[in-house]
Design an enzyme around this catalytic site. Structure first.
Site, PDB file in Angstrom:
ATOM      1  N   THR A   1       0.860  -1.220   0.044  1.00  0.00           N
ATOM      2  CA  THR A   1      -0.019   0.094  -0.056  1.00  0.00           C
ATOM      3  C   THR A   1       1.001   1.173  -0.209  1.00  0.00           C
ATOM      4  OG1 THR A   1      -0.252  -0.314   2.808  1.00  0.00           O
ATOM      5  CG2 THR A   1      -1.962  -1.116   1.115  1.00  0.00           C
TER       6      THR A   1
ATOM      7  N   ASN B   1       0.907   4.903   1.566  1.00  0.00           N
ATOM      8  CA  ASN B   1       0.446   5.590   2.628  1.00  0.00           C
ATOM      9  C   ASN B   1       0.103   7.173   2.241  1.00  0.00           C
ATOM     10  OD1 ASN B   1       1.052   2.834   3.732  1.00  0.00           O
ATOM     11  ND2 ASN B   1       0.334   3.642   5.162  1.00  0.00           N
TER      12      ASN B   1
ATOM     13  N   GLU C   1      -4.109   4.491   3.048  1.00  0.00           N
ATOM     14  CA  GLU C   1      -3.072   3.776   2.211  1.00  0.00           C
ATOM     15  C   GLU C   1      -4.459   3.367   1.489  1.00  0.00           C
ATOM     16  OE1 GLU C   1      -1.367   0.236   4.572  1.00  0.00           O
ATOM     17  OE2 GLU C   1      -3.163   0.180   6.177  1.00  0.00           O
TER      18      GLU C   1
HETATM   19  N1  RBF Z   1      -7.201  -4.121   8.586  1.00  0.00           N
HETATM   20  C1  RBF Z   1      -7.534  -3.863   9.189  1.00  0.00           C
HETATM   21  O1  RBF Z   1      -7.983  -3.791  10.544  1.00  0.00           O
HETATM   22  N2  RBF Z   1      -9.249  -3.859   9.543  1.00  0.00           N
HETATM   23  C2  RBF Z   1      -9.885  -4.118   7.896  1.00  0.00           C
HETATM   24  O2  RBF Z   1     -10.694  -4.054   7.437  1.00  0.00           O
HETATM   25  C3  RBF Z   1      -8.254  -3.321   7.324  1.00  0.00           C
HETATM   26  N3  RBF Z   1      -9.001  -3.939   5.634  1.00  0.00           N
HETATM   27  C4  RBF Z   1      -8.067  -2.735   5.013  1.00  0.00           C
HETATM   28  C5  RBF Z   1      -8.644  -2.858   3.759  1.00  0.00           C
HETATM   29  C6  RBF Z   1      -7.881  -2.196   2.369  1.00  0.00           C
HETATM   30  C7  RBF Z   1      -8.009  -2.671   1.420  1.00  0.00           C
HETATM   31  C8  RBF Z   1      -6.584  -2.628   2.824  1.00  0.00           C
HETATM   32  C9  RBF Z   1      -5.666  -2.094   1.494  1.00  0.00           C
HETATM   33  C10 RBF Z   1      -5.710  -2.458   4.233  1.00  0.00           C
HETATM   34  C11 RBF Z   1      -6.712  -2.772   5.300  1.00  0.00           C
HETATM   35  N4  RBF Z   1      -6.687  -3.073   6.489  1.00  0.00           N
HETATM   36  C12 RBF Z   1      -7.572  -3.199   7.303  1.00  0.00           C
HETATM   37  C13 RBF Z   1      -5.651  -2.863   6.593  1.00  0.00           C
HETATM   38  C14 RBF Z   1      -4.418  -3.518   6.990  1.00  0.00           C
HETATM   39  O3  RBF Z   1      -4.333  -4.589   8.299  1.00  0.00           O
HETATM   40  C15 RBF Z   1      -2.805  -3.038   6.479  1.00  0.00           C
HETATM   41  O4  RBF Z   1      -2.521  -2.851   5.116  1.00  0.00           O
HETATM   42  C16 RBF Z   1      -1.943  -3.778   6.874  1.00  0.00           C
HETATM   43  O5  RBF Z   1      -1.774  -3.867   8.416  1.00  0.00           O
HETATM   44  C17 RBF Z   1      -0.636  -3.422   6.609  1.00  0.00           C
HETATM   45  O6  RBF Z   1      -0.369  -2.015   6.441  1.00  0.00           O
HETATM   46 MG    MG Z   2       1.938   0.546   3.274  1.00  0.00          MG
END
Ligand code: RBF
Ligand code: MG
Length: 182
Positions: free
Chosen positions: A39, A41, A118
């Site tokens: 991702t 940021n 992100e």
């Molecule tokens: N993190 C969560 O704790 N819950 C989520 O529902 C969640 N949905 C995400 C959806 C997308 C499309 C993306 C890109 C990230 C999401 N994340 C979510 C964040 C994810 O935990 C994070 O990208 C990682 O922790 C790395 O930083």
């Molecule tokens: Mg990132």
């Protein structure tokens, strides 16, 4: 729970689209790359007015016009050294408009005072591009953020988010939004 492959009305409704032009910053090294879901940021800016959750839209990265390859440098972020190259290594084919999924959430690091955003861009980039310019058009809401028992469950949901983004953006009035990224 069964999820729908298309989210949002056929014509974008308020507050969408939300367009921002900004630059890619460093995350907190929790490593979404290792999950196969790298991702970018970005400072939330106007996106901070959106509810926390997962969104779909369009994104385009560009090498920063104001930096040259010679200005690339390493920056210490926590205990990591990351290379800021301002996108000077991006190929032309990396700088097209691609679908994206985006997560907006509260970052505990900022003691819940600031949201972080992100963006996962649906394109296979070869290198990294910290400091590059990025234009983002947020077109619709997918779902609220959830907490997961396992990383696998999170990754599985993100893979479905990606399918939702592709199907939702295939609609005429969503394709038109690419114009906002000129
Ligand atoms: N993190 C969560 O704790 N819950 C989520 O529902 C969640 N949905 C995400 C959806 C997308 C499309 C993306 C890109 C990230 C999401 N994340 C979510 C964040 C994810 O935990 C994070 O990208 C990682 O922790 C790395 O930083
Ligand atoms: Mg990132």
């Amino acid at each position: 729970m069964a999820r729908s492959l298309v989210e949002g009305p056929d014509v974008p409704e308020h507050p969408f689209p939300v367009a921002v032009k900004t630059h890619i910053t460093s995350g907190f090294g929790r490593g979404s790359s290792e999950l196969g879901i790298p991702t970018a940021n970005i400072p939330p800016g106007e996106l901070a007015s959106l509810d926390p959750g997962v969104y779909y839209g369009w994104a385009r990265v560009r090498g920063s016009g104001t930096h040259s390859a010679e200005e690339s440098h390493k920056k210490l972020v926590g205990d990591r050294e990351i290379e800021f190259n301002y996108g000077t290594q991006l190929k032309a084919s990396d700088q097209e408009i691609f679908p994206m999924v985006m997560s907006i959430g509260w970052n505990p690091f900022f003691k819940n005072k600031e949201k972080s955003a992100e963006v996962h861009i649906l394109h296979k980039f070869v290198g990294l591009f910290y400091g590059a310019q990025i234009g983002v058009v947020v077109a619709g809401f997918i779902r609220p953020e959830r907490s997961y028992d396992s990383l696998d469950a999170l990754v599985e949901d993100i893979h479905f988010d990606i399918e939702v983004a592709k199907h939702s953006l295939a609609r005429e009035r969503y394709i038109q939004l690419k114009e906002l990224l000129d």
